[in-house]
Write a protein that holds these residues in place. Structure first.
Motif, mmCIF file in Angstrom:
data_model
loop_
_atom_site.group_PDB
_atom_site.id
_atom_site.type_symbol
_atom_site.label_atom_id
_atom_site.label_comp_id
_atom_site.label_asym_id
_atom_site.label_seq_id
_atom_site.Cartn_x
_atom_site.Cartn_y
_atom_site.Cartn_z
ATOM 1 N N SER A 145 35.399 7.834 62.792
ATOM 2 C CA SER A 145 33.984 8.064 62.528
ATOM 3 C C SER A 145 33.704 9.559 62.518
ATOM 4 C CB SER A 145 33.129 7.385 63.596
ATOM 5 O OG SER A 145 33.327 8.010 64.860
ATOM 6 N N ALA A 146 32.639 9.941 61.858
ATOM 7 C CA ALA A 146 32.318 11.364 61.703
ATOM 8 C C ALA A 146 32.090 12.051 63.040
ATOM 9 C CB ALA A 146 31.084 11.518 60.818
ATOM 10 N N ASN A 147 31.642 11.308 64.053
ATOM 11 C CA ASN A 147 31.317 11.910 65.347
ATOM 12 C C ASN A 147 32.416 11.743 66.388
ATOM 13 O OD1 ASN A 147 28.723 12.752 64.491
ATOM 14 N ND2 ASN A 147 27.909 10.703 64.870
ATOM 15 N N SER A 148 33.551 11.203 65.999
ATOM 16 C CA SER A 148 34.635 11.003 66.969
ATOM 17 C C SER A 148 35.205 12.340 67.445
ATOM 18 C CB SER A 148 35.753 10.175 66.337
ATOM 19 O OG SER A 148 35.395 8.818 66.238
ATOM 20 N N PRO A 149 35.608 12.400 68.737
ATOM 21 C CA PRO A 149 35.505 11.334 69.734
ATOM 22 C C PRO A 149 34.069 11.166 70.230
ATOM 23 C CG PRO A 149 36.412 13.299 70.748
ATOM 24 C CD PRO A 149 36.270 13.606 69.284
ATOM 25 N N GLU A 150 33.654 9.915 70.396
ATOM 26 C CA GLU A 150 32.277 9.595 70.739
ATOM 27 C C GLU A 150 32.158 9.174 72.202
ATOM 28 O OE1 GLU A 150 30.076 7.116 67.927
ATOM 29 O OE2 GLU A 150 31.821 7.165 66.614
ATOM 30 N N ASP A 151 31.005 9.485 72.767
ATOM 31 C CA ASP A 151 30.693 9.019 74.117
ATOM 32 C C ASP A 151 30.094 7.617 73.993
ATOM 33 O OD1 ASP A 151 30.057 8.611 76.736
ATOM 34 O OD2 ASP A 151 28.567 10.211 76.881
ATOM 35 N N ILE A 152 30.960 6.620 74.028
ATOM 36 C CA ILE A 152 30.544 5.218 73.939
ATOM 37 C C ILE A 152 30.721 4.595 75.317
ATOM 38 C CG2 ILE A 152 30.947 2.986 72.830
ATOM 39 C CD1 ILE A 152 32.230 4.527 70.487
ATOM 40 N N ARG A 153 29.670 3.993 75.823
ATOM 41 C CA ARG A 153 29.720 3.367 77.146
ATOM 42 C C ARG A 153 29.310 1.903 77.026
ATOM 43 N NH1 ARG A 153 26.925 8.154 80.886
ATOM 44 N NH2 ARG A 153 27.545 9.903 79.530
ATOM 45 N N ILE A 154 29.834 1.073 77.903
ATOM 46 C CA ILE A 154 29.563 -0.361 77.855
ATOM 47 C C ILE A 154 28.667 -0.758 79.014
ATOM 48 C CG2 ILE A 154 30.594 -2.660 78.032
ATOM 49 C CD1 ILE A 154 32.958 -1.668 76.509
ATOM 50 N N ASP A 155 27.578 -1.432 78.690
ATOM 51 C CA ASP A 155 26.665 -1.912 79.720
ATOM 52 C C ASP A 155 27.302 -3.093 80.446
ATOM 53 O OD1 ASP A 155 24.478 -2.472 81.284
ATOM 54 O OD2 ASP A 155 23.415 -3.571 79.719
ATOM 55 N N THR A 156 27.325 -3.022 81.770
ATOM 56 C CA THR A 156 27.954 -4.082 82.561
ATOM 57 C C THR A 156 26.957 -4.873 83.400
ATOM 58 O OG1 THR A 156 28.362 -2.575 84.426
ATOM 59 C CG2 THR A 156 30.084 -2.748 82.739
ATOM 60 N N CYS A 157 25.708 -4.452 83.445
ATOM 61 C CA CYS A 157 24.754 -5.036 84.389
ATOM 62 C C CYS A 157 23.547 -5.701 83.742
ATOM 63 C CB CYS A 157 24.243 -3.958 85.356
ATOM 64 S SG CYS A 157 25.535 -3.119 86.286
ATOM 65 N N GLY A 158 23.289 -5.445 82.473
ATOM 66 C CA GLY A 158 22.057 -5.918 81.865
ATOM 67 C C GLY A 158 21.989 -7.427 81.720
ATOM 68 N N GLN A 159 20.815 -7.989 81.949
ATOM 69 C CA GLN A 159 20.636 -9.428 81.793
ATOM 70 C C GLN A 159 20.861 -9.865 80.355
ATOM 71 O OE1 GLN A 159 16.750 -10.822 82.899
ATOM 72 N NE2 GLN A 159 17.231 -12.981 82.495
ATOM 73 N N TRP A 160 20.382 -9.043 79.411
ATOM 74 C CA TRP A 160 20.484 -9.393 77.996
ATOM 75 C C TRP A 160 21.444 -8.488 77.231
ATOM 76 C CZ3 TRP A 160 18.499 -13.826 78.371
ATOM 77 C CH2 TRP A 160 17.316 -14.069 79.077
#
Length: 219
Positions: A145-160
Motif C-alpha cells: 500500500s502507498a502508506n506502508s508500513p502502516e500503523d494498523i491496530r486490532i480492537d480486542t475489547c469492543g462490543q461491536w
C-alpha cells in the motif's frame, strides 16, 4: 491473511474472520512490529500472557493480506465448471474430490450473498493468495500500500468492533514524544510508537487468479 482496512468485515460489519476469532493473538503479533511493543499490545486479564518488553532486539517484519486485496482474487463457478467438467468425464479422482467440496462452497455463496447466482457466483481465494505470494514473492508486481508500513491496530475489547483493524485517518502533524496527550490517546501520532505493518495491495495477476489456481491444481 487477516483483517479488513477499507472493506467491511465478513463475520461482523467490521471484523474479518481471522482477526475476529482471536483478536488478542492477532493484536499481540501486530505489536511485535512496533519499535515499542508496549504501546500497542492489547490489555488482557490472562495471567499466562506475560507483558511485552519495553524494547525488542529486532522488530517483526509482517506482510498483511487483508480482505482489501484477497477480495480481488476470485474464481467464478463458471470458470470452475468449464475446467472441471472434462476432468470429471475422464474420471480424475482429484477432480471428483475438489468438485464435491467446491459445489457446497458455491451453494453457500448463493445462500449468503445477493448477486452470486449460477455461473456468476464468485469465490474469493483468500488463503491461496498468501500461498501464491510465498511462491512468487520476488515478482515486482507484488506491491505494498502507498502508506506502508502502516500503523494498523486490532480492537480486542469492543462490543461491536472486536477484530476491527483501526488506522488513524486524522489529518494531524506527527510528533516525536512518547507521552499521551488529551488530543492523542494511544500515541497514534508518535513516531516512536504504533505498529509497522506492510500491507499488500497489488499482485502479479489478480484479474486472472482463478485460472492460475486451476492450472496449478490440474495441469
Amino acid at each position: 491473511m487477516g483483517g479488513a482496512i477499507d472493506e467491511p468485515g465478513n463475520v461482523t460489519p467490521t471484523g474479518e474472520f481471522n482477526a475476529y476469532a482471536d483478536a488478542v493473538a492477532a493484536a499481540r503479533i501486530f505489536a511485535l512490529t512496533s519499535p515499542n511493543p508496549h504501546t500497542t499490545v492489547p490489555p488482557t486479564t490472562n495471567d499466562r500472557l506475560p507483558p511485552y518488553p519495553q524494547k525488542l532486539s529486532r522488530q517483526l517484519t509482517l506482510r498483511l493480506f487483508p480482505l482489501d486485496i484477497t477480495l480481488r482474487h476470485n474464481l467464478s463457478r463458471g470458470q470452475f465448471r468449464e475446467a472441471i467438467t472434462p476432468l470429471l468425464d475422464a474420471g480424475s479422482p482429484l477432480a471428483e474430490w475438489v468438485h464435491a467440496f467446491m459445489g457446497h462452497t458455491f451453494r453457500t455463496l448463493e445462500r449468503l450473498h445477493p448477486g452470486h447466482v449460477g455461473d456468476d457466483a464468485m469465490l474469493s481465494l483468500h488463503d491461496p493468495v498468501c500461498v501464491w505470494y510465498a511462491m512468487t514473492s520476488e515478482d515486482p508486481k507484488w506491491v505494498y500500500s502507498a502508506n506502508s508500513p502502516e500503523d494498523i491496530r486490532i480492537d480486542t475489547c469492543g462490543q461491536w468492533t472486536r477484530g476491527m483493524c483501526v488506522i488513524d485517518r486524522r489529518n494531524r502533524h506527527r510528533i516525536e514524544g512518547e507521552e499521551e496527550s488529551s488530543s492523542d490517546h494511544g500515541l497514534w501520532l508518535s513516531g516512536r510508537a504504533g505498529n509497522r505493518i506492510w500491507r499488500m495491495d497489488g499482485s502479479p495477476g489478480e484479474e486472472n487468479f482463478g485460472n492460475v489456481i486451476i492450472e496449478r491444481l490440474f495441469k
